[in-house]
Design a protein around this motif. Structure first.
Motif, PDB file in Angstrom:
ATOM      1  N   UNK A 198       0.987  -1.720  -0.082  1.00 46.90           N
ATOM      2  CA  UNK A 198       0.248  -0.619   0.366  1.00 46.90           C
ATOM      3  C   UNK A 198       1.069   1.136  -0.026  1.00 46.90           C
ATOM      4  N   UNK A 199       2.212   1.063   0.245  1.00 47.39           N
ATOM      5  CA  UNK A 199       2.507   2.830   1.079  1.00 47.39           C
ATOM      6  C   UNK A 199       2.809   2.590  -0.496  1.00 47.39           C
ATOM      7  N   UNK A 200       3.548   4.460  -0.667  1.00 46.30           N
ATOM      8  CA  UNK A 200       4.589   4.317  -1.949  1.00 46.30           C
ATOM      9  C   UNK A 200       5.716   4.396  -1.888  1.00 46.30           C
ATOM     10  N   UNK A 201       6.067   4.493  -3.499  1.00 45.69           N
ATOM     11  CA  UNK A 201       7.632   3.594  -3.588  1.00 45.69           C
ATOM     12  C   UNK A 201       8.832   4.616  -2.682  1.00 45.69           C
ATOM     13  N   UNK A 202       8.969   5.832  -2.230  1.00 47.36           N
ATOM     14  CA  UNK A 202       9.415   6.375  -1.827  1.00 47.36           C
ATOM     15  C   UNK A 202       9.499   6.407  -0.352  1.00 47.36           C
ATOM     16  N   UNK A 203       7.823   6.394   0.369  1.00 41.46           N
ATOM     17  CA  UNK A 203       8.567   5.157   2.285  1.00 41.46           C
ATOM     18  C   UNK A 203       8.818   3.650   1.825  1.00 41.46           C
ATOM     19  N   UNK A 204       8.428   2.896   0.947  1.00 43.98           N
ATOM     20  CA  UNK A 204       9.152   1.864   1.199  1.00 43.98           C
ATOM     21  C   UNK A 204      10.682   1.380   1.158  1.00 43.98           C
ATOM     22  N   UNK A 205      11.088   2.673   0.503  1.00 42.88           N
ATOM     23  CA  UNK A 205      12.626   2.119   0.199  1.00 42.88           C
ATOM     24  C   UNK A 205      12.937   2.213   1.137  1.00 42.88           C
ATOM     25  N   UNK A 206      14.084   1.497   1.457  1.00 44.44           N
ATOM     26  CA  UNK A 206      15.232   0.970   2.508  1.00 44.44           C
ATOM     27  C   UNK A 206      14.388   0.868   3.835  1.00 44.44           C
ATOM     28  N   UNK A 207      13.391  -0.101   3.403  1.00 45.89           N
ATOM     29  CA  UNK A 207      12.662  -0.458   4.371  1.00 45.89           C
ATOM     30  C   UNK A 207      12.615  -1.933   3.837  1.00 45.89           C
ATOM     31  N   UNK A 208      13.027  -2.836   4.677  1.00 45.74           N
ATOM     32  CA  UNK A 208      12.673  -4.584   4.894  1.00 45.74           C
ATOM     33  C   UNK A 208      11.538  -4.853   5.561  1.00 45.74           C
ATOM     34  N   UNK A 209      10.004  -6.096   4.974  1.00 40.51           N
ATOM     35  CA  UNK A 209       9.607  -6.044   5.857  1.00 40.51           C
ATOM     36  C   UNK A 209       9.455  -7.336   5.849  1.00 40.51           C
ATOM     37  N   UNK A 210      10.264  -8.122   5.437  1.00 43.34           N
ATOM     38  CA  UNK A 210      10.688  -9.414   6.187  1.00 43.34           C
ATOM     39  C   UNK A 210      11.239  -9.571   7.695  1.00 43.34           C
ATOM     40  N   UNK A 211      11.766  -8.124   7.664  1.00 41.73           N
ATOM     41  CA  UNK A 211      12.043  -8.079   9.470  1.00 41.73           C
ATOM     42  C   UNK A 211      11.164  -7.984  10.270  1.00 41.73           C
ATOM     43  N   UNK A 212      10.312  -7.259   9.676  1.00 40.96           N
ATOM     44  CA  UNK A 212       9.289  -6.980  10.380  1.00 40.96           C
ATOM     45  C   UNK A 212       8.759  -8.569  11.291  1.00 40.96           C
ATOM     46  N   UNK A 213       7.886  -8.127  12.307  1.00 40.85           N
ATOM     47  CA  UNK A 213       7.360  -9.181  12.819  1.00 40.85           C
ATOM     48  C   UNK A 213       5.873  -8.935  13.393  1.00 40.85           C
ATOM     49  N   UNK A 214       5.366  -7.924  13.253  1.00 43.00           N
ATOM     50  CA  UNK A 214       4.415  -7.657  13.529  1.00 43.00           C
ATOM     51  C   UNK A 214       3.986  -5.842  12.505  1.00 43.00           C
ATOM     52  N   UNK A 215       2.859  -5.687  12.314  1.00 47.04           N
ATOM     53  CA  UNK A 215       2.621  -4.654  11.165  1.00 47.04           C
ATOM     54  C   UNK A 215       2.367  -3.565  11.792  1.00 47.04           C
ATOM     55  N   UNK A 216       2.686  -3.431  13.792  1.00 47.01           N
ATOM     56  CA  UNK A 216       3.223  -2.330  14.109  1.00 47.01           C
ATOM     57  C   UNK A 216       4.426  -2.023  14.247  1.00 47.01           C
TER      58      UNK A 216
END
Length: 380
Positions: free
Chosen positions: A222-240
């Protein structure tokens, strides 16, 4: 003489010891006699005193317990929730708009007020329905008449919530929310705004995000590309955790804007997901990166015909299609030759029964011309 005196002294000492022992024995006998004679009385006295102490203690404890119970009842009566106490917690009103998100939000708010105000169960429906306005109040008035006064007085909150939710959260509206949930994308909203929107819709999309990992993956998309940059979702355990990372990234973007720095997407990246270096803005082929030809003519990615599936040309250039086109042209020319016409003079037309207005058509039926003459009309 000295020995006789010593013997007498020893005898005196022995006599004294014997008398002392006899005295002690007598005292013991007397004491035991006294104790035996007074033991029942002493036991009764001790028992009486012990029972008195125990009785006093029990009486005190009973009075304390009684006061505690009376105090609890008194405090309970003092805490009984009134409608004024209920309204002091600022519950939300509901106008009956068919919006499952708003309806669910109102129900959650009212249930939270029940807890804060310590509202009695028998008062919950009466207090909550006082907050219905417009269309919601119209529905409640009609529903109250339908169920009758007796059932209305005994109705619990759960019995009210069932038909209320069915009417104000129809399946068609829930289906629309699920469609919007799948198409949800961040545009000009902040991370907090898009996260709240995502969570509100997710309440009605449980079958689409059954586990935490699915929630994380869906929100990341859902997030914009510029917000997704440098974020690795696989490292997150929860949505929060993912939402917090997105907030941090949003703050960093704002800081870059304040410093006048350009983000990578403004420095010439296309914003699309691809491997390798982004070639947007560079000369030459996008596919191989070499100059001298376009991506359409790239030798590293030869063209493939969708007609014959051979490489080296596209469908519009396919030799097989061109051969088929030539055969079709020849067929059309042959069909046109079968129906050729020629001009004749008016005198020739009069002498020929199958001629029409100076035009002679080969293969015209003689019977049609004869029938026309019998009717006194020119042949057609």
């Amino acid at each position: 003489m000295a020995d006789a005196r010593n013997i007498n002294d020893d005898n005196d000492d022995n006599n004294d010891a014997a008398r002392q022992e006899a005295f002690e024995n007598r005292v013991t006998e007397v004491a035991e006699g006294v104790i035996q004679a007074n033991l029942p009385r002493l036991a009764q006295e001790v028992e009486s005193r012990v029972l008195g102490v125990v009785d006093a203690m029990m009486t005190n404890k009973f009075e304390e317990l009684k006061e505690l119970i009376e105090g609890s009842k008194s405090k309970g009566r003092e805490r009984r929730c009134t409608y004024k106490d209920f309204m002091a917690c600022h519950p939300m009103t509901y106008d009956g708009k068919i919006d499952p998100v708003e309806c669910q939000r109102w129900v959650s708010n009212i249930e939270a007020v029940f807890i804060r105000s310590r509202c009695d169960k028998e008062d919950q429906v009466m207090f909550a329905t006082g907050l219905l306005t417009h269309q919601a109040k119209d529905w409640w008035d009609a529903h109250s008449k339908e169920i009758g006064e007796d059932r209305l007085q005994a109705m619990t909150w759960q019995e009210f919530k069932g038909p209320f939710m069915r009417y104000h959260c129809p399946q068609s509206a829930i289906d629309k929310i699920q469609e919007d949930f799948l198409r949800l994308r961040q545009k000009n909203e902040s991370v907090n705004e898009i996260a709240n929107n995502f969570i509100d819709k997710m309440k009605f999309c449980g079958e689409l995000v059954t586990i935490e990992r699915m929630k994380i993956s869906r929100f990341y998309g859902v997030l914009k590309a510029e917000v997704r940059e440098f974020i690795t979702p696989s490292k997150c355990e929860t949505l929060e955790e993912l939402i917090d990372l997105a907030r941090d990234r949003e703050i960093e973007i704002k800081r870059q804007e304040e410093r006048g720095e350009k983000r990578p997407s403004e420095k010439g990246t296309c914003g699309k997901l691809h491997t390798g270096e982004c070639l947007l803005g560079k000369k030459g082929c996008f596919k191989c990166g070499k100059e001298g030809h376009s991506s359409y003519q790239c030798p590293d990615n030869p063209k493939t015909c969708f007609n014959c599936f051979e490489k080296g040309h596209i469908k519009s250039e396919c030799p097989k299609l061109q051969q088929g086109s030539k055969k079709e042209d020849r067929k059309q020319e042959g069909s046109r030759a079968k129906g050729r016409m020629f001009q004749i003079t008016s005198e020739e037309a009069k002498s020929q029964p199958n001629m029409v207005s100076g035009v002679k058509e080969e293969g015209t039926s003689t019977k049609q011309a004869e029938g026309a003459q019998d009717r006194g009309k020119a042949p057609l």
